[in-house]
Motif scaffolding. Structure first.
Motif, short mmCIF file in Angstrom:
data_model
loop_
_atom_site.label_atom_id
_atom_site.label_comp_id
_atom_site.label_asym_id
_atom_site.label_seq_id
_atom_site.Cartn_x
_atom_site.Cartn_y
_atom_site.Cartn_z
N GLY A 184 0.81 -1.12 -0.29
CA GLY A 184 0.19 -0.38 0.36
C GLY A 184 1.00 1.74 -0.07
N ASP A 185 2.37 1.19 -0.13
CA ASP A 185 2.76 2.24 0.15
C ASP A 185 2.78 3.29 -1.18
OD1 ASP A 185 4.11 1.61 2.04
OD2 ASP A 185 6.13 1.30 1.54
N ARG A 186 3.19 3.93 -1.41
CA ARG A 186 2.94 4.38 -2.88
C ARG A 186 3.86 4.28 -3.50
NH1 ARG A 186 1.52 11.70 -2.78
NH2 ARG A 186 1.19 11.53 -4.93
N ARG A 187 3.58 4.67 -4.79
CA ARG A 187 4.47 5.02 -6.14
C ARG A 187 3.96 5.83 -7.25
NH1 ARG A 187 6.68 2.11 -1.93
NH2 ARG A 187 7.97 0.23 -2.40
N GLY A 188 5.24 6.35 -7.72
CA GLY A 188 4.98 7.57 -8.22
C GLY A 188 5.27 7.45 -9.80
N PHE A 189 5.94 5.98 -9.87
CA PHE A 189 6.32 6.40 -11.17
C PHE A 189 4.83 5.56 -12.15
CE2 PHE A 189 7.32 3.27 -14.86
CZ PHE A 189 8.14 4.62 -15.74
N GLY A 190 5.03 6.09 -13.56
CA GLY A 190 3.67 6.23 -14.67
C GLY A 190 2.16 6.61 -13.44
N GLY A 191 2.36 7.53 -12.62
CA GLY A 191 1.16 7.69 -12.12
C GLY A 191 1.48 7.84 -10.23
N ASN A 192 0.68 7.96 -9.82
CA ASN A 192 -0.24 7.63 -8.90
C ASN A 192 -0.26 6.87 -8.70
OD1 ASN A 192 0.60 9.98 -7.58
ND2 ASN A 192 -0.74 11.64 -7.54
N ARG A 193 -0.53 5.98 -7.78
CA ARG A 193 -0.38 4.19 -7.49
C ARG A 193 -0.01 3.37 -6.44
NH1 ARG A 193 3.40 0.14 -9.32
NH2 ARG A 193 5.42 2.08 -10.92
N ILE A 194 -0.32 2.71 -5.78
CA ILE A 194 0.32 1.98 -4.35
C ILE A 194 0.68 0.62 -4.39
CG2 ILE A 194 -1.63 2.74 -3.30
CD1 ILE A 194 -2.76 -0.41 -3.19
N HIS A 195 1.37 0.80 -4.12
CA HIS A 195 2.72 -0.85 -4.26
C HIS A 195 1.78 -2.18 -4.05
CE1 HIS A 195 6.40 -3.19 -2.71
NE2 HIS A 195 6.62 -2.18 -4.38
N GLU A 196 1.89 -3.14 -5.05
CA GLU A 196 1.15 -4.21 -4.92
C GLU A 196 1.59 -5.29 -4.22
OE1 GLU A 196 -2.88 -2.52 -7.82
OE2 GLU A 196 -1.19 -4.44 -7.82
N GLY A 197 2.96 -5.12 -3.36
CA GLY A 197 3.51 -6.82 -3.00
C GLY A 197 4.63 -5.92 -1.68
N THR A 198 6.11 -6.98 -1.48
CA THR A 198 6.37 -6.69 -0.68
C THR A 198 7.97 -7.11 -1.43
OG1 THR A 198 5.84 -7.87 1.02
CG2 THR A 198 8.00 -7.71 1.24
N ASP A 199 9.07 -5.56 -0.98
CA ASP A 199 9.96 -5.38 -1.65
C ASP A 199 11.33 -6.38 -0.51
OD1 ASP A 199 9.18 -3.78 -3.51
OD2 ASP A 199 9.58 -2.54 -2.54
N LEU A 200 12.01 -7.22 -0.87
CA LEU A 200 12.87 -7.62 -0.53
C LEU A 200 14.63 -7.35 -0.70
CD1 LEU A 200 10.15 -10.24 -1.29
CD2 LEU A 200 11.94 -11.61 0.04
N PHE A 201 15.19 -6.92 0.05
CA PHE A 201 16.30 -5.78 -0.15
C PHE A 201 17.26 -7.17 0.05
CE2 PHE A 201 13.73 -2.90 0.32
CZ PHE A 201 13.65 -1.40 -0.78
N ALA A 202 18.56 -6.65 -1.05
CA ALA A 202 19.41 -8.21 -1.25
C ALA A 202 20.33 -7.31 -2.29
CB ALA A 202 18.79 -9.47 -1.44
N HIS A 203 21.60 -8.20 -2.06
CA HIS A 203 22.37 -7.77 -3.24
C HIS A 203 22.67 -8.03 -4.95
CE1 HIS A 203 24.85 -6.38 -0.17
NE2 HIS A 203 25.10 -7.62 0.48
N TYR A 204 22.65 -7.12 -5.98
CA TYR A 204 22.90 -7.67 -6.98
C TYR A 204 23.49 -9.00 -7.50
CZ TYR A 204 22.30 -2.80 -9.08
OH TYR A 204 22.17 -2.18 -9.47
N GLY A 205 22.35 -10.16 -8.44
CA GLY A 205 23.20 -11.50 -8.75
C GLY A 205 22.42 -12.44 -7.09
N THR A 206 21.61 -12.35 -6.21
CA THR A 206 20.73 -13.01 -5.46
C THR A 206 20.12 -13.54 -5.62
OG1 THR A 206 21.53 -11.77 -3.69
CG2 THR A 206 19.92 -13.13 -2.52
N PRO A 207 20.07 -14.88 -5.31
CA PRO A 207 19.04 -16.07 -5.82
C PRO A 207 17.73 -15.80 -6.10
CG PRO A 207 20.94 -17.09 -5.22
CD PRO A 207 21.52 -15.68 -4.57
N VAL A 208 16.97 -15.79 -6.57
CA VAL A 208 15.36 -16.06 -6.47
C VAL A 208 14.61 -16.42 -6.89
CG1 VAL A 208 13.54 -14.83 -7.23
CG2 VAL A 208 15.44 -13.17 -6.60
N ARG A 209 14.12 -17.40 -6.01
CA ARG A 209 13.12 -18.54 -5.94
C ARG A 209 11.72 -19.10 -6.08
NH1 ARG A 209 15.38 -22.48 -1.30
NH2 ARG A 209 14.29 -21.29 0.05
N SER A 210 11.61 -20.01 -7.00
CA SER A 210 10.23 -20.44 -7.04
C SER A 210 9.62 -20.41 -6.05
CB SER A 210 9.23 -21.14 -8.06
OG SER A 210 7.89 -21.80 -7.83
#
Length: 312
Positions: A184-210
Motif C-alpha cells: 500500500g505504500d505510494r509509488r509515483g512512476f507511471g502515475g500515482n499508484r499503490i505498492h502491490e507487493g513486498t520488497d526484499l532488499f538484497a545484493h545484485y545477483g542474489t538467487p531468486v526462487r519459486s
C-alpha cells in the motif's frame, strides 16, 4: 465374559487418520475412478474440481467442490432437489444429473455423482467444440476459466499428483536480505499508484526462487517491473517476481517449477524502456494476485513471506 470382552477391545489396534492427512489420496482416488468410468483423464477432472474449490470452497461432508446448479441437475424437478431421484427420472425432466456411484440415485451433493456428471457434460461438449479448453470455457461461460483449468491439468499431469501444497521462501536463507511490510505504500512512476507487493532488499545477483509449484505464465520486460516472471499455481494465485537482474537457464513461458527452483536473480531493473536499471537499490519485488472466478486482485504477501521464512 465382560472382562474377556474388555481385554479383546483393548488389544485391537486402533488407527485414527484425520481428513487432512488423507484428503489428497481420497480425492485423487475419486478422480481416477471417474476417469475409469468416463474416459476423461483424471487430471482434467482434478483441474475442474480445483478451480471450483478455489472459488467456492467445499460443502460439509464433501471431498470435492464441483457444484452443478439445481436447475441443470434436476431440470424441471429443481423445485424439490432434496427428494432423491433416480437417473432415469431426471432424464424425463431434462435433468443432467447422473448416478456415478451405482446406488441408483443421482444426488448433486454426492461427490462421485457430481464428478461423474460434470465429466460427461464436458466430454459431450468437447466432442462438439473440439477441445477440452473450449468445452471448459463454454461450461463456465468464462474464457479465463479455460486458461486456468487447462494449466492446472498440465500441472497435475506433469507432477503426477494433486498434492502440490509445499511453499518456499523466495530467497535462500543463507543469503543476506531484509524486508518489511510495504503493502500500500505510494509509488509515483507511471502515475500515482499503490505498492502491490513486498520488497526484499538484497545484493545484485542474489538467487531468486519459486515459492510454489506452478507454470511460468509470463517472462520478459515490463516498464514498471523490469525483467519479471509471473508464475501461476493451482490455487488461482499468480506469483509476480520483478526487478530481476536476469533469468535462470531453462526458465521459459510454459516451464514447470516447484518450490525452491531457481528462476532468476535480484536486480534493479525497471521504471523505463527495456534495459533500464539502477533507478533504485537492488531488490526483489514479490506480489500475489488471486483470481476469484470473476476478476483478479492483489493482496498483501508479507504475512505469507513471514510464515514461509519461519518454516524454513
Amino acid at each position: 465374559m465382560k472382562t474377556m470382552l474388555m481385554l479383546v477391545i483393548f488389544l485391537l489396534p486402533v488407527t485414527f487418520v484425520s481428513a487432512e492427512e488423507n484428503e489428497h489420496q481420497v480425492r485423487q482416488s475419486l478422480y481416477e475412478k471417474i476417469e475409469a468410468t468416463t474416459g476423461l483423464p483424471w487430471n482434467y477432472i482434478a483441474a475442474m474440481d480445483q478451480y471450483e474449490r478455489n472459488i467456492n470452497g467445499t460443502e460439509d461432508n464433501r471431498w470435492t467442490g464441483i457444484r452443478i446448479p439445481n436447475e441443470k441437475w434436476y431440470g424441471l424437478l429443481s423445485a424439490a432437489p432434496e427428494q432423491p431421484f433416480r437417473e432415469e427420472q431426471l432424464d424425463l425432466f431434462n435433468g443432467l444429473g447422473k448416478d456415478g456411484d451405482g446406488d441408483g440415485i443421482a444426488n448433486h451433493k454426492n461427490d462421485e455423482d457430481a464428478l461423474y456428471t460434470a465429466a460427461l457434460i464436458i466430454m459431450e461438449s468437447q466432442s462438439q467444440v473440439g477441445s477440452f479448453k473450449a468445452a471448459i470455457q463454454e461450461y463456465y461461460e468464462r474464457e479465463k476459466a479455460g486458461e486456468l483449468i487447462t494449466q492446472y491439468a498440465k500441472l497435475f499431469q506433469h507432477f503426477g499428483t494433486i498434492e502440490l501444497d509445499e511453499r518456499a521462501f523466495p530467497i535462500p536463507k543463507h543469503q543476506q536480505y531484509s524486508y518489511r511490510s510495504t503493502w500500500g505504500d505510494r509509488r509515483g512512476f507511471g502515475g500515482n499508484r499503490i505498492h502491490e507487493g513486498t520488497d526484499l532488499f538484497a545484493h545484485y545477483g542474489t538467487p531468486v526462487r519459486s515459492v510454489s509449484y506452478g507454470i511460468v505464465e509470463i517472462k520478459g520486460w515490463n516498464r514498471f517491473g523490469g525483467w519479471r516472471i509471473g508464475i501461476r499455481d493451482m490455487y488461482n494465485i499468480y506469483h509476480y517476481y520483478a526487478h530481476l537482474n536476469g533469468f535462470a537457464d531453462g526458465i521459459e513461458e510454459g516451464s514447470f517449477v516447484k518450490p525452491g527452483d531457481l528462476i532468476g536473480s535480484v536486480g534493479a531493473s525497471g521504471y523505463g524502456p527495456e534495459g533500464t536499471a539502477g533507478k533504485f537499490p537492488p531488490h526483489l519485488h514479490y506480489g500475489m494476485y488471486k483470481d476469484n472466478g470473476k476478476n483478479e486482485w492483489a493482496y498483501d504477501p508479507y504475512p505469507y513471506l513471514k510464515r514461509w521464512e519461519r518454516q524454513e
